[in-house]
Design an enzyme around this catalytic site. Structure first.
Site, PDB file in Angstrom:
ATOM      1  N   LYS A 192      -3.038   5.134 -11.993  1.00 59.07           N
ATOM      2  CA  LYS A 192      -2.073   4.776 -10.964  1.00 59.07           C
ATOM      3  C   LYS A 192      -0.763   4.353 -11.624  1.00 59.07           C
ATOM      4  CE  LYS A 192      -1.760   1.640  -6.954  1.00 59.07           C
ATOM      5  NZ  LYS A 192      -2.530   0.649  -6.150  1.00 59.07           N
ATOM      6  N   SER A 234      -2.657   1.795  -1.516  1.00 59.94           N
ATOM      7  CA  SER A 234      -1.506   2.268  -2.274  1.00 59.94           C
ATOM      8  C   SER A 234      -1.888   3.206  -3.421  1.00 59.94           C
ATOM      9  CB  SER A 234      -0.738   1.067  -2.821  1.00 59.94           C
ATOM     10  OG  SER A 234      -1.529   0.310  -3.731  1.00 59.94           O
ATOM     11  N   SER A 293      -6.270  -1.175  -1.396  1.00 54.82           N
ATOM     12  CA  SER A 293      -5.554  -0.075  -2.035  1.00 54.82           C
ATOM     13  C   SER A 293      -6.407   0.880  -2.846  1.00 54.82           C
ATOM     14  CB  SER A 293      -4.425  -0.627  -2.922  1.00 54.82           C
ATOM     15  OG  SER A 293      -3.408  -1.181  -2.121  1.00 54.82           O
TER      16      SER A 293
END
Length: 564
Positions: free
Chosen positions: A148, A225, A249
């Site tokens: 990420k 996210s 997330s």
């Protein structure tokens, strides 16, 4: 080529007044696109003529060989074993996933950084060293792993969706501890994945990469996210990814994209050195965790990371808890939560819960209904825990380049307005006190379940929806209470994919709505909008019980596969 118009969510007349941020966003999008080798660029016809389900494109576009399709269709644990057994070289596996990730990005905008050339060079070095020593580099020997965007990787930015940070590259010696650990375990890092602005949305979109859709149905969200990770993994552009979770997330994109994940309690896996949404905020801590196509990969990654003993040097907040082997009783008892008393789940999610319960009972386990005290009302206090002051941090970062607020951030824009008073320390103290009181209530309730399980023990795990929908429509994510409550309580949680939306079984029946929230959702529900979307459930265990939860999740997963 990605056009700047694709990234602007305000009228062009307004964007013209902020050319700084628009030009930066455009330049960064071009930089990422231009790092894809020319031979891996999809034909315009393929890009222009896509059905909602694009998961098949990598296998049919002609850019991957049959061997590369086999490699990228394999599970991470299987690949790790094959790399150690020299069935494949790290170079050929890395090359296959680089190519597939490039295809995925062109279709979904899922990548924030590309460094394929460095990855291939690293993979070649790993292969050469293996020939010389005969010893695998580590448990992730030669395995490509995606990260990420908030993980710092030398030579790349960690912009977390802000145009102002798009070209601020991490310098040597300043990588995140998780990045270092991945390299130490033998992984090959090759890309980073897109996130929403400030990592503060259940959907993934920003002015650089645009909107990252769900590969199973492009009219739906990939989640957030860690949505770039979700989309990349759904396209099989990565065998294993590392995301993060502060309120859902990891779990949102895993559930939306048909993946497994583990949200740990804070302190099990290192987070030090990564870019935080709100640096210094400790009331509700961000945690790193794995995402993949199999539970075996989640366990492999988790054990490998904990076995590095990250509490010694990597992260001062890591707890000195070595990996614990778990032996489960033959008969387990699961609790389940049907709904949160505010928004009942859609038919497909309710059906997934029913499928899990029936599978567990068929396997000889017990399932009992459990209600939380006050349901999920703890979420009423999350604004004081981190949102109010966090929103002001987002505003400050956007203002650096004159960047407008993204679509869907209205609530954060409102509470961060200059005339809004900042959060007071006493507000935070009050919210933390309420959270601790609620945690005490939940702990007592959890212990009391021993009276209804029939095993003499408390429930082994709690089964809940992930969200009320299988995946939300674009720009319509809301109501994260099924997820964020467990972040606030710091309980650990996993996600298991269960089924897909069925046009006949999941059509909405006549329903009497309980409140305005339900009415606003159900009046717009059409099952055809969610065609082909994966449907998942969440399993929850007590704080710091990750090994136990993974073992219990395996029991649940195996029970599901037997009746599938």
């Amino acid at each position: 080529m990605v056009r700047v118009e694709d990234h602007i969510s305000v009228p062009r007349s307004d964007a013209a007044n902020n050319l700084n941020w628009a030009l930066i966003a455009h330049a960064k999008a071009d930089q990422v696109h231009n790092r894809i080798p020319q031979g891996w660029i999809l034909d315009e016809e393929i890009l222009a003529n896509q059905a909602n389900d694009i998961t098949h494109v990598p296998d049919t576009c002609g850019l991957l060989s049959k061997r590369e399709i086999i490699i990228t269709s394999s599970e991470a644990k299987e690949l790790a074993d094959q790399l150690a057994a020299k069935v494949y070289t790290s170079y050929e596996v890395t090359l296959a996933f680089c190519k597939r990730a490039a295809i995925a990005h062109q279709l979904t905008g899922c990548l924030s950084e590309i460094f394929f050339d460095k990855a291939l060079e690293a993979a070649k070095g790993i292969d050469e060293q293996y020939v010389q020593t005969g010893k695998p580099l580590g448990p992730l020997h030669g395995l490509p792993v995606s990260l990420k965007d908030h993980h710092r990787v030398e030579g790349t930015a960690a912009a977390i969706g802000y145009a102002s940070l798009a070209f601020q590259e991490t310098k040597a010696g300043h990588e995140s501890e998780m990045t270092k650990i991945m390299r130490h375990l033998g992984a090959v890092l090759y890309c980073k994945t897109s996130v929403p602005v400030g990592m503060m949305s259940g959907e993934t979109y920003n002015h650089i990469t645009g909107y990252t859709p769900n590969p199973f149905n492009r009219s739906l969200s990939s989640g957030g996210s860690s949505g770039g990770e979700g989309a990349l993994l759904a396209m099989r552009g990565s065998p294993l990814g590392v995301g993060s979770d502060i309120g859902g997330s990891l779990r949102i994109p895993a559930s939306f994209c048909g993946l497994y994940t583990l949200k740990p309690s804070f302190g099990r896996f290192p987070a030090y050195g990564g870019v935080e949404s709100f640096p210094g905020q400790e009331a509700l801590r961000n945690v790193n965790g794995p995402m993949s196509h199999s539970l075996a990969a989640i366990e492999m990654w988790s054990k490998a990371v904990i076995d590095t003993e990250p509490w010694r040097e990597a992260d001062p907040d890591c707890l000195p808890i070595p990996w614990r082997e778990v032996k489960l009783p033959q008969k387990l008892c699961f609790g389940f939560v049907r709904d949160d008393g505010v928004l009942r789940p859609s038919p497909s999610v309710s059906r997934a819960l029913k499928l899990v319960i029936e599978a567990l009972e068929a396997a000889g386990h017990t399932v009992v209904q459990v209600d939380l005290p006050g349901r999920y009302n703890i979420n009423l206090y999350k604004g004081d825990l981190y949102l109010r002051q966090g929103a002001k941090v987002i505003r400050e970062n956007l203002e650096v380049a004159g960047e407008p607020w993204p679509r869907g951030y209205d609530h954060l824009e409102l509470i961060s307005a200059p005339d809004e008073p900042p959060a007071r320390v006493s507000d935070l103290w009050q919210a933390c006190m309420i959270r601790t009181r609620f945690a005490h209530q939940v702990g007592k309730l959890w212990s009391a379940t021993k009276d209804i399980t029939g095993t003499g023990r408390e429930i082994d795990a709690l089964i809940t929806p992930c969200t009320a929908w299988p995946a939300c429509k674009r720009y319509e994510f809301g109501h994260d209470d099924y997820l964020s409550v467990w972040s606030q309580l710091d309980y650990c949680a996993t996600v298991i994919p269960v089924t897909k939306v069925d046009q006949q079984l999941d059509a909405v029946q006549d329903i009497v709505t309980l409140n305005e929230v339900e009415a606003s959702v159900w009046q717009d529900y059409r099952v055809e909008d969610y065609a082909n979307a994966p449907v998942a459930v969440q399993l929850v265990a007590r704080r710091l019980h990750e090994e136990h939860l993974l073992a219990v999740t395996k029991v649940c997963d195996e029970a599901l596969r037997k009746v599938a």
